[in-house]
Design an enzyme around this catalytic site. Sequence first.
Site, mmCIF file in Angstrom:
data_model
loop_
_atom_site.group_PDB
_atom_site.id
_atom_site.type_symbol
_atom_site.label_atom_id
_atom_site.label_comp_id
_atom_site.label_asym_id
_atom_site.label_seq_id
_atom_site.Cartn_x
_atom_site.Cartn_y
_atom_site.Cartn_z
ATOM 1 C CD GLU A 269 -2.827 -1.150 2.440
ATOM 2 O OE1 GLU A 269 -2.683 -0.244 3.293
ATOM 3 O OE2 GLU A 269 -3.704 -2.033 2.517
ATOM 4 C CG HIS A 292 -6.092 -0.173 4.935
ATOM 5 N ND1 HIS A 292 -4.904 -0.825 5.067
ATOM 6 C CD2 HIS A 292 -6.852 -0.579 5.995
ATOM 7 C CE1 HIS A 292 -4.922 -1.594 6.148
ATOM 8 N NE2 HIS A 292 -6.097 -1.455 6.726
#
Length: 411
Positions: A269, A292
Amino acid sequence: MSKLSLPKDRIKILLLENVHSNAVEYLDRQGYANVTHLSTALSGDALKDALADTHILGIRSRTRVTVDALAAAEKLIAIGCFSIGTDQVDLQAAKIQGIPVFNAPYSNTRSVAELVLGEIICLFRGTFAKAWAAHDGGWEKTAEGSHEVRGKTLGIVGYGHIGSQLSVLAEALGMHVVYYDIVEKLAIGNAAALPSLDAVLETADVVSLHVPSSPLTKDMIGARELGLMKPGSFLVNAARGNVVDIDALANALRTDHLAGAAVDVFPKEPKGGNDVFESPLRGLRNVILTPHVGGSTMEAQANIGTEVAEKLVKYSDNGSTTGAVNFVEVSLPSQENVSRFMHIHKNVPGVLSAINDIFSSRRINIAGEYLRTDSDIGYVVVDVDQEIEAGMGIRKALAAIPGTVRTRFLL
């Protein structure tokens, strides 16, 4: 008050990354007024400089507390991760240094369950692809491939706090719920436990993952598992990024074995908002990608702010380590007419005996004693029924015990 205790107004607390104001307000109500509250993360030398005189650190997900950073934190007694995960902290290094780490594993339960349920509805209706087409000037007004969730089967993998709450919400919409967990869990409502992960994958119209990150769950959903799922079914992952083999998932979607997916967590990420998000799932119009944000609601952040602050205060006030993710857990009673001290040490023989000798040689009566150990450290909390004065030499004697990591005195 013990003459060796550090007053609350001298305990320096550093909160980074815009930790919710609930934490600041709670700390203030408990007498902790020496709080620095920053909106940004810190790294490198800036973090080490800040930690040099910090007693309690509060972070979210972007501040990385490494071995190097901890080496500069001689006064640090506790870390609060105002988040669900604790990957941003070197937990073993913190433990060896005698620093318990606390988090908020359940405060975002409702937020995650709501997002997953909303995504399930959008997947069955195909609204994401239709919305994308509308933004491009298209008008996909059709019922083809669009379904209600009522009567469909939801398979939940991991029936903990989030999985079980999702189960309740899904049943309220008329879905059938089956689940699998490696630990036997009592079903809620009409949900049915299945004997294996494979059984859930083969049965469900949509599978939602709610498992922790561990060696057992890494890539637990790969090409084989995806192949077991019903043709035209859906997968939702709001658990951990390394639970699903993303390349295998992309292939299952491109070959139309799966009708769609919703993914909130990824193996890799971006570290910040300016970094580019890279994934083989990009560009697939039947995939809902979210950055997220499963637990990213104001309500969840408020709950997290309070929960973690409470744990930090409890540890600072009376030494309880309940809820620590890297430390032996000791739940302690409130102190009444006693002086309390904590001794954290390497788990080697003879420490408890040496501690008791220090008090007995000074004719100080021990009113209560609590000990927990793991393979690395031991944690002793002792209550004595008289005031401890600086001239008794107790702190120096305790620090001199072989294997001592740190000592701390309370009221």
